[in-house]
Design a protein around this motif. Structure first.
Motif, mmCIF file in Angstrom:
data_model
loop_
_atom_site.group_PDB
_atom_site.id
_atom_site.type_symbol
_atom_site.label_atom_id
_atom_site.label_comp_id
_atom_site.label_asym_id
_atom_site.label_seq_id
_atom_site.Cartn_x
_atom_site.Cartn_y
_atom_site.Cartn_z
ATOM 1 N N ILE A 55 -0.988 11.535 2.086
ATOM 2 C CA ILE A 55 0.306 10.958 1.137
ATOM 3 C C ILE A 55 -0.226 10.345 -0.112
ATOM 4 N N SER A 61 1.939 12.907 -5.581
ATOM 5 C CA SER A 61 1.586 12.368 -4.283
ATOM 6 C C SER A 61 1.768 13.604 -3.057
ATOM 7 N N VAL A 63 4.084 13.607 -0.896
ATOM 8 C CA VAL A 63 5.333 14.369 -0.949
ATOM 9 C C VAL A 63 5.488 15.104 -2.038
ATOM 10 N N VAL A 80 0.103 16.367 7.934
ATOM 11 C CA VAL A 80 -0.275 14.983 7.448
ATOM 12 C C VAL A 80 -1.086 14.282 7.857
ATOM 13 N N SER A 82 -2.498 10.709 7.626
ATOM 14 C CA SER A 82 -2.085 9.450 6.639
ATOM 15 C C SER A 82 -3.025 8.232 7.265
ATOM 16 N N TYR A 89 6.011 6.598 7.920
ATOM 17 C CA TYR A 89 6.279 7.908 7.078
ATOM 18 C C TYR A 89 6.569 9.081 7.854
ATOM 19 N N MET A 93 8.465 12.560 6.818
ATOM 20 C CA MET A 93 7.805 13.600 6.426
ATOM 21 C C MET A 93 8.045 14.871 7.303
ATOM 22 N N TYR A 101 2.047 15.080 11.730
ATOM 23 C CA TYR A 101 1.766 14.046 10.994
ATOM 24 C C TYR A 101 0.841 13.128 12.248
#
Length: 211
Positions: A55, A61, A63, A80, A82, A89, A93, A101
């Motif tokens: 991220i 970024s 995003v 993702v 992170s 998040y 996300m 994630y």
């Protein structure tokens, strides 16, 4: 052979992921990128199956990159990875198009399992993220205000929180100043704050950016 892209601005992190994936016979590194801009440029030249996306990237970024990928490569899997815990998040996300994630401190087996799940066209939800989603659906958890932001609102929010001006954001995202101002107004209203300084304070308080 699944082709994997690693997008992270820390070389030591990319090296760690590369070493983990090198042990799997069905996974191959398509490319590595240290910024969002570089990642999108490489994607135009090098097809892959799954993008491991951080991220907190310099310039665009994670995003921003996620939004661009969803616009241009709808079938591409995005996992993702992170340094931020799921509470900060994960739900946002996933709502905005990520296929999974994970925190970077996940174990080897979970990372590989998540990659294969996403590559198969399914979403990967960790145990903690599943808890957050279940709480949201059942009404047991009200959720955080920023989790209710749209993808574009989240983009604008994070840029404002980092100190970017409306005009700079408009130029970076190829939007008009008026459009960005409208998004800013929506973000202020949804987060219940009145200024960019309060936006930054909110982001820092919730661990969305580093002070």
């Amino acid at each position: 052979m699944l082709q994997i892209a690693i997008v992270d601005d820390h070389e030591i992190v990319r090296t760690g992921f590369r070493e983990i994936l090198s042990e799997e016979l069905d996974l191959e590194i398509a490319f590595e990128a240290a910024s969002g801009e570089d990642a999108l440029e490489r994607l135009r030249e090098t097809p892959c199956d799954v993008v491991l996306l951080d991220i907190a990237l310099p310039g665009q970024s994670g995003v921003d990159v996620l939004r661009a990928i969803r616009q241009r490569y709808d079938a591409l899997g995005v996992l993702v990875l992170s340094g931020f815990p799921e509470e900060r998040y994960a739900v946002a996300m996933l709502r905005n198009g990520a296929d999974g994630y994970l925190c970077k401190d996940c174990d080897h087996e979970e990372l590989v399992r998540a990659i294969r799940t996403v590559a198969s066209g399914r979403r990967y939800v960790s145990a903690r993220t599943a808890e957050l989603l279940a709480a949201e659906v059942s009404g047991d958890g009200a959720g955080l205000a920023h989790e209710q932001l749209s993808e574009r609102e989240l983009q604008v929010f994070l840029r404002l929180a980092k100190g970017e001006s409306v005009s700079d954001i408009a130029e970076s995202l190829a939007l008009s100043v008026k459009t960005v101002s409208t998004y800013r107004s929506r973000v202020l209203e949804k987060l219940g704050v009145a200024s960019n300084a309060e936006l930054a304070a909110y982001a820092i308080h919730h661990g969305l950016i580093v002070a």
